[in-house]
Design a protein around this motif. Sequence first.
Motif, short mmCIF file in Angstrom:
data_model
loop_
_atom_site.label_atom_id
_atom_site.label_comp_id
_atom_site.label_asym_id
_atom_site.label_seq_id
_atom_site.Cartn_x
_atom_site.Cartn_y
_atom_site.Cartn_z
N LEU A 152 0.64 -1.04 0.05
CA LEU A 152 -0.12 0.27 0.14
C LEU A 152 0.69 0.81 -0.19
O LEU A 152 0.79 2.25 -0.34
N ARG A 156 -0.45 3.81 -2.66
CA ARG A 156 -0.37 5.33 -2.82
C ARG A 156 -0.17 6.16 -3.30
O ARG A 156 -0.32 7.55 -4.06
N ARG A 172 -9.04 10.98 -2.07
CA ARG A 172 -8.60 9.67 -1.43
C ARG A 172 -10.12 9.48 -0.72
O ARG A 172 -10.59 9.55 0.41
N ASP A 174 -11.02 5.65 1.87
CA ASP A 174 -10.85 4.14 1.89
C ASP A 174 -11.73 3.99 3.15
O ASP A 174 -12.06 4.23 3.72
N ILE A 195 -8.47 8.23 -6.15
CA ILE A 195 -7.66 7.42 -4.97
C ILE A 195 -8.60 6.25 -4.21
O ILE A 195 -8.77 6.94 -3.32
N GLU A 197 -8.09 3.37 -2.49
CA GLU A 197 -7.77 1.83 -1.16
C GLU A 197 -8.00 1.19 -0.05
O GLU A 197 -9.07 1.19 0.76
N GLY A 199 -8.78 -2.11 1.94
CA GLY A 199 -8.20 -2.89 3.05
C GLY A 199 -9.37 -4.01 3.19
O GLY A 199 -8.62 -4.91 4.18
N THR A 222 -7.19 2.68 -7.82
CA THR A 222 -7.88 1.72 -7.29
C THR A 222 -6.56 0.78 -6.39
O THR A 222 -5.32 0.66 -7.24
N VAL A 223 -6.02 1.38 -5.41
CA VAL A 223 -5.00 0.17 -4.60
C VAL A 223 -5.37 -0.25 -3.59
O VAL A 223 -5.96 -0.36 -2.82
N VAL A 224 -4.91 -1.79 -3.91
CA VAL A 224 -5.15 -3.09 -2.93
C VAL A 224 -4.05 -3.60 -2.78
O VAL A 224 -2.73 -4.27 -3.69
N ARG A 225 -4.04 -4.16 -1.48
CA ARG A 225 -2.72 -5.05 -1.44
C ARG A 225 -3.15 -6.81 -1.32
O ARG A 225 -2.70 -7.35 -1.27
#
Length: 356
Positions: A152, A156, A172, A174, A195, A197, A199, A222-225
């Motif tokens: 992440l 980011r 952003r 989340d 953005i 995120e 989680g 899209t930010v994903v772990r």
Amino acid sequence: MAHWGVLPFAGALLVWSADRPLNETFRIPADGLVLGRDLLDEHLRGHRDDRISRSHTRLSVEAAHVRVTDLGSRNGTFSNGHTVAESIVVTPPSILRTGRSVWVIVPDVRRYEHVPLQRRGGLVVAGTLDPLCRELDDIANAEANVLLYGPLSIGRELAASYAGTIGGEVVRFDPETMKVPLERVINQRSLRTLILELGSTMPERDAETLATWLETDIRVATVVRDLRWLNELPSELVARLAMRRIDVPKQRFDELPAQVFEQSCAMSPAAPLHATVIERCLLDSFRVDEDTLQVEVRGALLRWCISGNPALRGEDLDLPDSLRHNDCIHADYHLVAPRLAAYRRGAGNLPRDEGE
């Protein structure tokens, strides 16, 4: 006998020397490569590693491996954290420390050549991330949504870079930490880039809001772990979010030392980093992601501030599980710093903030 043809582009990255990050590349020729003061004098102006011998360590390619031979150095050679008595065979990538210099032996050095360390927002970028950044610029210029899969902390920053290329207002969101509906975050705003995120599970109401807003000219990074959170969304929505996908590397040997150095300078400019810190971070990158590494370094720096030790060393990153979620470790350093300063002046205990 060396079988050089199996790894014709094997090489060594010099990522740290004395007290600073570097990004120097050296190919291992057929007759081997000698690491030492002579090599540093030839390629680096004013290098300051006073613990490396003139001819410290020899690297030679053997089939798909590299032989590491200590040449009778005064301060020893360390391969993956262990002392090399005389000679050892390693499989690249492998971490090597000679004196106060840290190297990474890689099977193909070409991707790291001729790419200097540079900053892009909060990221240090060199050979590992540079191709991804250029690809991300192309995606942004095409105004396509992008999925950033990986740590992440890196995702980011890449998402922020993507939004900067597109321009306009950025928001952003989340859903795990913000605890407010997406509609309240983006409604009645001239939003250009979102953005996102992920989680945890995205609430159904937020997914519906997102699908509606995607009908406009909003672009989403899209930010994903963990892909399971993405796969819980409707397949049509996932397809629109992941028009383009970038897999963020979990290891970036050439950039991580400089990133750790930047983090150290931001938190405590006076903290001298011992080469073993860089060695330890590189070794840890084989088993944990960069998000976890940043927490470990942050905690070590905060503990160093109250320890009075002359330098931060690799063993200082050791952290008992019982302390991994200590509030002091995750607190904002600028809030903690005055309390640490008072402690170092001899208060004996961390002073409590008013109202605690």
